[in-house]
Design a protein around this motif. Structure first.
Motif, short mmCIF file in Angstrom:
data_model
loop_
_atom_site.label_atom_id
_atom_site.label_comp_id
_atom_site.label_asym_id
_atom_site.label_seq_id
_atom_site.Cartn_x
_atom_site.Cartn_y
_atom_site.Cartn_z
N MET A 253 0.82 -1.20 0.00
CA MET A 253 0.00 0.00 0.00
C MET A 253 0.86 1.26 0.00
O MET A 253 0.56 2.23 -0.70
CB MET A 253 -0.93 0.02 1.21
CG MET A 253 -1.84 1.24 1.27
SD MET A 253 -2.95 1.28 2.67
CE MET A 253 -1.78 1.49 4.01
N VAL A 254 1.94 1.26 0.77
CA VAL A 254 2.80 2.44 0.83
C VAL A 254 3.45 2.70 -0.53
O VAL A 254 3.44 3.82 -1.04
CB VAL A 254 3.87 2.29 1.93
CG1 VAL A 254 4.88 3.43 1.86
CG2 VAL A 254 3.22 2.25 3.30
N GLY A 255 4.00 1.66 -1.13
CA GLY A 255 4.64 1.82 -2.43
C GLY A 255 3.67 2.28 -3.50
O GLY A 255 3.99 3.18 -4.29
N ARG A 256 2.48 1.69 -3.53
CA ARG A 256 1.49 2.07 -4.54
C ARG A 256 1.00 3.50 -4.33
O ARG A 256 0.81 4.25 -5.29
CB ARG A 256 0.32 1.10 -4.55
CG ARG A 256 0.69 -0.34 -4.93
CD ARG A 256 -0.53 -1.17 -5.26
NE ARG A 256 -1.56 -1.12 -4.24
CZ ARG A 256 -1.62 -1.90 -3.17
NH1 ARG A 256 -0.67 -2.81 -2.96
NH2 ARG A 256 -2.62 -1.82 -2.31
N THR A 257 0.79 3.87 -3.06
CA THR A 257 0.33 5.23 -2.77
C THR A 257 1.37 6.26 -3.19
O THR A 257 1.06 7.26 -3.84
CB THR A 257 0.00 5.38 -1.28
OG1 THR A 257 -1.02 4.44 -0.92
CG2 THR A 257 -0.47 6.78 -0.95
N LEU A 258 2.62 6.02 -2.81
CA LEU A 258 3.69 6.94 -3.18
C LEU A 258 3.88 6.98 -4.69
O LEU A 258 4.04 8.04 -5.29
CB LEU A 258 4.99 6.55 -2.48
CG LEU A 258 5.06 6.82 -0.98
CD1 LEU A 258 6.27 6.12 -0.38
CD2 LEU A 258 5.14 8.32 -0.71
N GLY A 259 3.88 5.80 -5.31
CA GLY A 259 4.07 5.74 -6.75
C GLY A 259 3.01 6.51 -7.50
O GLY A 259 3.31 7.28 -8.43
N SER A 260 1.75 6.34 -7.11
CA SER A 260 0.66 7.02 -7.79
C SER A 260 0.75 8.53 -7.61
O SER A 260 0.51 9.30 -8.56
CB SER A 260 -0.68 6.51 -7.26
OG SER A 260 -0.86 5.14 -7.57
N ALA A 261 1.11 8.96 -6.40
CA ALA A 261 1.25 10.40 -6.15
C ALA A 261 2.38 10.99 -6.97
O ALA A 261 2.25 12.09 -7.54
CB ALA A 261 1.47 10.65 -4.67
N LEU A 262 3.49 10.27 -7.06
CA LEU A 262 4.63 10.78 -7.83
C LEU A 262 4.31 10.87 -9.31
O LEU A 262 4.70 11.82 -9.99
CB LEU A 262 5.85 9.89 -7.59
CG LEU A 262 6.46 9.99 -6.18
CD1 LEU A 262 7.40 8.82 -5.91
CD2 LEU A 262 7.17 11.31 -5.99
N VAL A 263 3.59 9.88 -9.83
CA VAL A 263 3.17 9.93 -11.23
C VAL A 263 2.26 11.13 -11.46
O VAL A 263 2.40 11.85 -12.46
CB VAL A 263 2.45 8.62 -11.63
CG1 VAL A 263 1.70 8.79 -12.95
CG2 VAL A 263 3.44 7.47 -11.74
#
Length: 218
Positions: free
Chosen positions: A10-20
């Motif tokens: 969840m942390v990786g996906r949340t950060l990844g989506s925000a960065l994109v």
């Protein structure tokens, strides 16, 4: 920037989506190149998103985010490859939580050391900065979802690397005055040791209610 997010939780996906969403190219890394969670995330995240192995992600990045559990972070970074970490900012958001005796967990390292410092010793060529480990994933990338002023912390030995991370925090919406630089990477010990108290507070929160702390002074 070209950013590798190591970890498909969840942390990786949340950060990844925000960065994109902020316009960064994000390569999500996992143990295997065809990890279904990573592939699905990349497919729905648009042209700036890719997924592959830890090594593929790290080799195609300028900055890395360690979003793996602290208990497996060293193994994940070993798979990423020391050469792919050399000279790069490594934002460590992990926590060394030990669930072997149930919930709430204890810490695998504390007091005189931290997982961030362990990573820095193991990979001296990386420029490790500790941040974002003291809040839940949605608050990491959207501090405005909580009312009032509240704080996020940064620690690291490389001033330029910390400046880069502070820039990302500002992109996420953290006000400059609420980004607290705690000094060298040894401050990561205290940041990680906040988690046992964080978890106790979490257990007493109404379901779904997020929280953070803010420093109040004269």
């Amino acid at each position: 920037m070209k950013i590798a997010v190591l970890g498909t939780g969840m942390v990786g996906r949340t950060l990844g989506s925000a960065l994109v969403s902020l316009g960064h190219e994000v390569f999500m890394g996992s143990r295997e190149s065809g990890n279904p969670t990573g592939v699905e995330w990349a497919a729905r995240s648009g042209a700036l998103a890719r997924a592959g192995s830890f090594s593929e992600a790290a080799s195609n990045s300028e900055l890395l985010v360690n979003a793996t559990p602290g208990t497996v972070s060293l193994a994940a970074l070993a798979e990423a490859g020391p050469a792919n970490l050399q000279g790069k900012v490594l934002l460590d958001v992990s926590n060394p939580l030990d669930f072997s005796r149930g919930f709430p967990p204890s810490l695998t390292v504390s007091n005189t050391d931290s997982i961030a410092e362990t990573i820095q010793r193991k990979y001296p060529g990386a420029r490790v900065v500790k941040s974002l480990n003291t809040v839940s994933a949605p608050v990491m990338v959207d501090p405005g979802r909580l009312p009032g002023a509240h704080d996020i912390f940064v620690a690291g030995d490389d001033a330029d690397a910390k400046s880069t991370v502070v820039g990302l925090l500002q992109e996420f919406g953290w006000p400059t005055g609420n980004i607290r630089d705690l000094g060298g990477l040894d401050a990561a010990r205290a940041m990680e040791m906040w988690l046992p108290l964080w978890l106790r507070i979490f257990m007493k929160q109404p379901e779904g209610k997020m929280f953070n702390i803010g420093i109040v002074s004269e």
